[in-house]
Design a protein around this motif. Structure first.
Motif, PDB file in Angstrom:
ATOM      1  N   PRO A  71      38.952  35.913  46.624  1.00 20.18           N
ATOM      2  CA  PRO A  71      38.324  34.702  46.074  1.00 20.18           C
ATOM      3  C   PRO A  71      38.287  34.721  44.546  1.00 20.18           C
ATOM      4  O   PRO A  71      38.361  33.685  43.911  1.00 20.18           O
ATOM      5  N   MET A  72      38.206  35.909  43.959  1.00 24.80           N
ATOM      6  CA  MET A  72      38.085  36.028  42.511  1.00 24.80           C
ATOM      7  C   MET A  72      39.404  35.713  41.795  1.00 24.80           C
ATOM      8  O   MET A  72      39.423  34.950  40.833  1.00 24.80           O
ATOM      9  N   THR A  73      40.498  36.295  42.249  1.00 24.99           N
ATOM     10  CA  THR A  73      41.786  36.089  41.568  1.00 24.99           C
ATOM     11  C   THR A  73      42.614  34.979  42.204  1.00 24.99           C
ATOM     12  O   THR A  73      43.629  34.580  41.652  1.00 24.99           O
ATOM     13  N   LYS A  74      42.196  34.514  43.403  1.00 29.06           N
ATOM     14  CA  LYS A  74      42.913  33.475  44.161  1.00 29.06           C
ATOM     15  C   LYS A  74      44.285  33.961  44.642  1.00 29.06           C
ATOM     16  O   LYS A  74      45.169  33.159  44.927  1.00 29.06           O
ATOM     17  N   VAL A  75      44.462  35.264  44.723  1.00 28.07           N
ATOM     18  CA  VAL A  75      45.733  35.836  45.182  1.00 28.07           C
ATOM     19  C   VAL A  75      45.624  36.152  46.668  1.00 28.07           C
ATOM     20  O   VAL A  75      44.639  36.744  47.120  1.00 28.07           O
ATOM     21  N   ARG A  76      46.635  35.748  47.414  1.00 29.63           N
ATOM     22  CA  ARG A  76      46.676  35.984  48.857  1.00 29.63           C
ATOM     23  C   ARG A  76      47.202  37.390  49.132  1.00 29.63           C
ATOM     24  O   ARG A  76      48.152  37.845  48.499  1.00 29.63           O
ATOM     25  N   VAL A 106      32.966  42.598  34.776  1.00 28.61           N
ATOM     26  CA  VAL A 106      32.119  41.413  34.832  1.00 28.61           C
ATOM     27  C   VAL A 106      31.796  41.078  36.292  1.00 28.61           C
ATOM     28  O   VAL A 106      30.660  40.831  36.640  1.00 28.61           O
ATOM     29  N   ARG A 107      32.822  41.058  37.131  1.00 33.41           N
ATOM     30  CA  ARG A 107      32.665  40.829  38.568  1.00 33.41           C
ATOM     31  C   ARG A 107      33.600  41.795  39.284  1.00 33.41           C
ATOM     32  O   ARG A 107      34.568  42.263  38.707  1.00 33.41           O
ATOM     33  N   GLN A 108      33.331  42.050  40.551  1.00 34.44           N
ATOM     34  CA  GLN A 108      34.198  42.953  41.287  1.00 34.44           C
ATOM     35  C   GLN A 108      34.359  42.503  42.726  1.00 34.44           C
ATOM     36  O   GLN A 108      33.544  41.740  43.254  1.00 34.44           O
ATOM     37  N   GLU A 109      35.427  42.960  43.341  1.00 35.93           N
ATOM     38  CA  GLU A 109      35.682  42.791  44.766  1.00 35.93           C
ATOM     39  C   GLU A 109      36.359  44.065  45.247  1.00 35.93           C
ATOM     40  O   GLU A 109      37.001  44.755  44.455  1.00 35.93           O
TER      41      GLU A 109
END
Length: 200
Positions: A71-76, A106-109
């Motif tokens: 969801p963060m980078t929008k990469v599938r 800043v944010r992570q997944e």
């Protein structure tokens, strides 16, 4: 082109601690990505991604949800992955890496895939396909070799697009692979936060 993970599984079979896979799989749960405003718990003494075995599941019902992409980078992803919760271990690890480059998280997944220990083809497919998707979306990828990464099987990249810069880290386990990512900003400049950072 050969994957950086080529012949990885045979090496890890003898090197990985017993029971590590079972513990890592246990933490795959329905989880939302950790954000900068989330206060991460202090990391355990072993501040490496493989210490995830000590984290606790985030879902009470124990049902894991698969994610098609970040969801963060929008990469599938080339194959759906399990989102992972963080007890502070992932954040601590990525902060150490970013500190060497004057940046902060800043944010992570973080995500994981179960992979049979002899399934090199699937491991290649997940890694190469996902990284190729970053390239297709216009990310400029560069492998980095931070001093804080002592595990030779862990691979780290910086992924840049426009004014965004992400840290991508792949860490293989005995029968799984972990993919951690962090949206970064300059360590000493709040104004340099990526546009995608959540607003309060």
């Amino acid at each position: 082109m050969r994957s950086p993970f080529r012949s990885l599984l045979s090496v890890l079979t003898s090197a990985a601690p017993a029971g590590l896979l079972a513990a890592a799989v246990a933490v795959w749960s329905v989880a939302t990505p950790a954000h900068a405003e989330d206060h991460a718990k202090p990391a355990p003494k072993t501040a490496t991604p493989k210490a995830e075995a000590q984290a606790k599941p985030g879902a009470k019902n124990g049902k894991a949800k698969l994610m098609l992409g970040s969801p963060m980078t929008k990469v599938r992803f080339s194959e759906p992955a399990y989102p992972l919760t963080d007890d502070g271990t992932y954040r601590s690890f990525m902060d150490k890496v970013l500190d060497e480059y004057g940046r902060r998280c800043v944010r992570q997944e973080q995500f994981g895939w179960e992979i049979a220990k002899d399934d090199q083809e699937r491991l290649d497919f997940i890694f190469q396909g996902t990284m190729a998707n970053y390239g297709r979306l216009g990310f400029l990828l560069g492998e980095i070799h931070p001093k804080s990464v002592t595990d030779p099987e862990t691979i780290a990249f910086l992924a840049d697009r426009n004014k965004e810069r992400y840290l991508l880290v792949w860490t293989p386990l005995e029968s799984s692979v972990l993919f951690m990512m962090c949206d970064t900003a300059a360590k000493d400049a709040k104004a340099d936060q990526p546009k995608s950072a959540p607003k309060k």
